[in-house]
Motif scaffolding. Sequence first.
Motif, PDB file in Angstrom:
ATOM      1  N   MET A   1       0.849  -1.190   0.000  1.00 33.44           N
ATOM      2  CA  MET A   1       0.000   0.000   0.000  1.00 33.44           C
ATOM      3  C   MET A   1       0.890   1.247   0.000  1.00 33.44           C
ATOM      4  O   MET A   1       1.926   1.286   0.633  1.00 33.44           O
ATOM      5  CB  MET A   1      -0.896  -0.008   1.250  1.00 33.44           C
ATOM      6  CG  MET A   1      -1.790   1.201   1.361  1.00 33.44           C
ATOM      7  SD  MET A   1      -2.851   1.152   2.814  1.00 33.44           S
ATOM      8  CE  MET A   1      -4.284   0.370   2.078  1.00 33.44           C
ATOM      9  N   ASP A   2       0.468   2.260  -0.725  1.00 35.81           N
ATOM     10  CA  ASP A   2       1.227   3.501  -0.802  1.00 35.81           C
ATOM     11  C   ASP A   2       1.153   4.272   0.505  1.00 35.81           C
ATOM     12  O   ASP A   2       0.177   4.190   1.235  1.00 35.81           O
ATOM     13  CB  ASP A   2       0.684   4.387  -1.931  1.00 35.81           C
ATOM     14  CG  ASP A   2       1.010   3.838  -3.305  1.00 35.81           C
ATOM     15  OD1 ASP A   2       1.979   3.078  -3.413  1.00 35.81           O
ATOM     16  OD2 ASP A   2       0.284   4.177  -4.258  1.00 35.81           O
ATOM     17  N   GLN A   3       2.200   5.016   0.762  1.00 36.48           N
ATOM     18  CA  GLN A   3       2.264   5.860   1.946  1.00 36.48           C
ATOM     19  C   GLN A   3       1.388   7.090   1.735  1.00 36.48           C
ATOM     20  O   GLN A   3       1.441   7.733   0.686  1.00 36.48           O
ATOM     21  CB  GLN A   3       3.717   6.272   2.189  1.00 36.48           C
ATOM     22  CG  GLN A   3       3.999   6.841   3.528  1.00 36.48           C
ATOM     23  CD  GLN A   3       4.130   5.791   4.625  1.00 36.48           C
ATOM     24  OE1 GLN A   3       3.799   4.641   4.469  1.00 36.48           O
ATOM     25  NE2 GLN A   3       4.607   6.219   5.765  1.00 36.48           N
ATOM     26  N   ILE A   4       0.569   7.414   2.717  1.00 38.75           N
ATOM     27  CA  ILE A   4      -0.270   8.607   2.695  1.00 38.75           C
ATOM     28  C   ILE A   4       0.480   9.709   3.423  1.00 38.75           C
ATOM     29  O   ILE A   4       1.025   9.486   4.503  1.00 38.75           O
ATOM     30  CB  ILE A   4      -1.622   8.342   3.381  1.00 38.75           C
ATOM     31  CG1 ILE A   4      -2.386   7.254   2.627  1.00 38.75           C
ATOM     32  CG2 ILE A   4      -2.441   9.625   3.479  1.00 38.75           C
ATOM     33  CD1 ILE A   4      -3.583   6.714   3.386  1.00 38.75           C
ATOM     34  N   GLN A   5       0.520  10.904   2.834  1.00 40.73           N
ATOM     35  CA  GLN A   5       1.208  12.032   3.458  1.00 40.73           C
ATOM     36  C   GLN A   5       0.238  13.189   3.610  1.00 40.73           C
ATOM     37  O   GLN A   5      -0.351  13.644   2.638  1.00 40.73           O
ATOM     38  CB  GLN A   5       2.403  12.446   2.606  1.00 40.73           C
ATOM     39  CG  GLN A   5       3.158  13.638   3.164  1.00 40.73           C
ATOM     40  CD  GLN A   5       4.439  13.914   2.397  1.00 40.73           C
ATOM     41  OE1 GLN A   5       5.229  13.029   2.177  1.00 40.73           O
ATOM     42  NE2 GLN A   5       4.609  15.157   1.989  1.00 40.73           N
TER      43      GLN A   5
ATOM     44  N   GLN B   1       0.525   9.604  19.047  1.00 37.77           N
ATOM     45  CA  GLN B   1      -0.421   8.728  19.738  1.00 37.77           C
ATOM     46  C   GLN B   1      -1.580   8.301  18.840  1.00 37.77           C
ATOM     47  O   GLN B   1      -2.362   7.422  19.206  1.00 37.77           O
ATOM     48  CB  GLN B   1      -0.964   9.425  20.989  1.00 37.77           C
ATOM     49  CG  GLN B   1       0.101   9.651  22.041  1.00 37.77           C
ATOM     50  CD  GLN B   1      -0.445  10.373  23.264  1.00 37.77           C
ATOM     51  OE1 GLN B   1      -1.609  10.235  23.604  1.00 37.77           O
ATOM     52  NE2 GLN B   1       0.398  11.157  23.910  1.00 37.77           N
ATOM     53  N   ILE B   2      -1.695   8.900  17.662  1.00 35.57           N
ATOM     54  CA  ILE B   2      -2.785   8.561  16.744  1.00 35.57           C
ATOM     55  C   ILE B   2      -2.472   7.215  16.089  1.00 35.57           C
ATOM     56  O   ILE B   2      -1.381   7.019  15.537  1.00 35.57           O
ATOM     57  CB  ILE B   2      -2.958   9.653  15.668  1.00 35.57           C
ATOM     58  CG1 ILE B   2      -3.287  10.996  16.319  1.00 35.57           C
ATOM     59  CG2 ILE B   2      -4.031   9.247  14.664  1.00 35.57           C
ATOM     60  CD1 ILE B   2      -3.235  12.167  15.373  1.00 35.57           C
ATOM     61  N   ALA B   3      -3.431   6.313  16.142  1.00 34.10           N
ATOM     62  CA  ALA B   3      -3.252   4.988  15.552  1.00 34.10           C
ATOM     63  C   ALA B   3      -2.963   5.094  14.061  1.00 34.10           C
ATOM     64  O   ALA B   3      -3.614   5.851  13.342  1.00 34.10           O
ATOM     65  CB  ALA B   3      -4.502   4.148  15.780  1.00 34.10           C
ATOM     66  N   GLY B   4      -1.958   4.364  13.619  1.00 34.66           N
ATOM     67  CA  GLY B   4      -1.627   4.320  12.198  1.00 34.66           C
ATOM     68  C   GLY B   4      -0.552   5.279  11.757  1.00 34.66           C
ATOM     69  O   GLY B   4      -0.030   5.167  10.648  1.00 34.66           O
TER      70      GLY B   4
ATOM     71  N   ASP C   1       0.464   4.413   6.393  1.00 33.71           N
ATOM     72  CA  ASP C   1       0.089   3.507   5.310  1.00 33.71           C
ATOM     73  C   ASP C   1      -1.412   3.235   5.336  1.00 33.71           C
ATOM     74  O   ASP C   1      -1.911   2.365   4.647  1.00 33.71           O
ATOM     75  CB  ASP C   1       0.896   2.209   5.358  1.00 33.71           C
ATOM     76  CG  ASP C   1       0.693   1.438   6.647  1.00 33.71           C
ATOM     77  OD1 ASP C   1      -0.120   1.862   7.490  1.00 33.71           O
ATOM     78  OD2 ASP C   1       1.360   0.401   6.817  1.00 33.71           O
ATOM     79  N   GLN C   2      -2.126   3.987   6.183  1.00 30.30           N
ATOM     80  CA  GLN C   2      -3.585   3.881   6.234  1.00 30.30           C
ATOM     81  C   GLN C   2      -4.177   5.279   6.414  1.00 30.30           C
ATOM     82  O   GLN C   2      -3.472   6.192   6.833  1.00 30.30           O
ATOM     83  CB  GLN C   2      -4.018   2.965   7.380  1.00 30.30           C
ATOM     84  CG  GLN C   2      -3.569   3.431   8.748  1.00 30.30           C
ATOM     85  CD  GLN C   2      -3.899   2.431   9.842  1.00 30.30           C
ATOM     86  OE1 GLN C   2      -4.956   1.831   9.816  1.00 30.30           O
ATOM     87  NE2 GLN C   2      -3.001   2.251  10.779  1.00 30.30           N
ATOM     88  N   PRO C   3      -5.448   5.452   6.080  1.00 31.36           N
ATOM     89  CA  PRO C   3      -6.056   6.782   6.223  1.00 31.36           C
ATOM     90  C   PRO C   3      -6.001   7.285   7.670  1.00 31.36           C
ATOM     91  O   PRO C   3      -6.219   6.522   8.603  1.00 31.36           O
ATOM     92  CB  PRO C   3      -7.504   6.557   5.786  1.00 31.36           C
ATOM     93  CG  PRO C   3      -7.458   5.343   4.932  1.00 31.36           C
ATOM     94  CD  PRO C   3      -6.376   4.480   5.514  1.00 31.36           C
TER      95      PRO C   3
END
Length: 71
Positions: free
Chosen positions: A1-5, A28-31, A49-51
């Motif tokens: 999966m592509d990295q989200i920036q 502390q935010i999950a993901g 790697d996730q929204p």
Amino acid sequence: MDQIQLEYRVTGMTCGHCETSVREEVGQIAGVDQIDVSAQTGRLVVMSDQPIDDAAVLSAVDEAGYSAVRV
């Protein structure tokens, strides 16, 4: 999966301690995989790697004592 920036402009940061505060809260935010924050430029980049929920990032920055807007 592509990295989200996601990129944000943070106001109120003036030093390394400010950067650490933002990094700790956003971390502390999950993901969240990577955080790049600069008091000098007022820039925060969050990578995952996730929204990631914008509201969660904005709330974390607020919790650190600063304000941010998505750019």
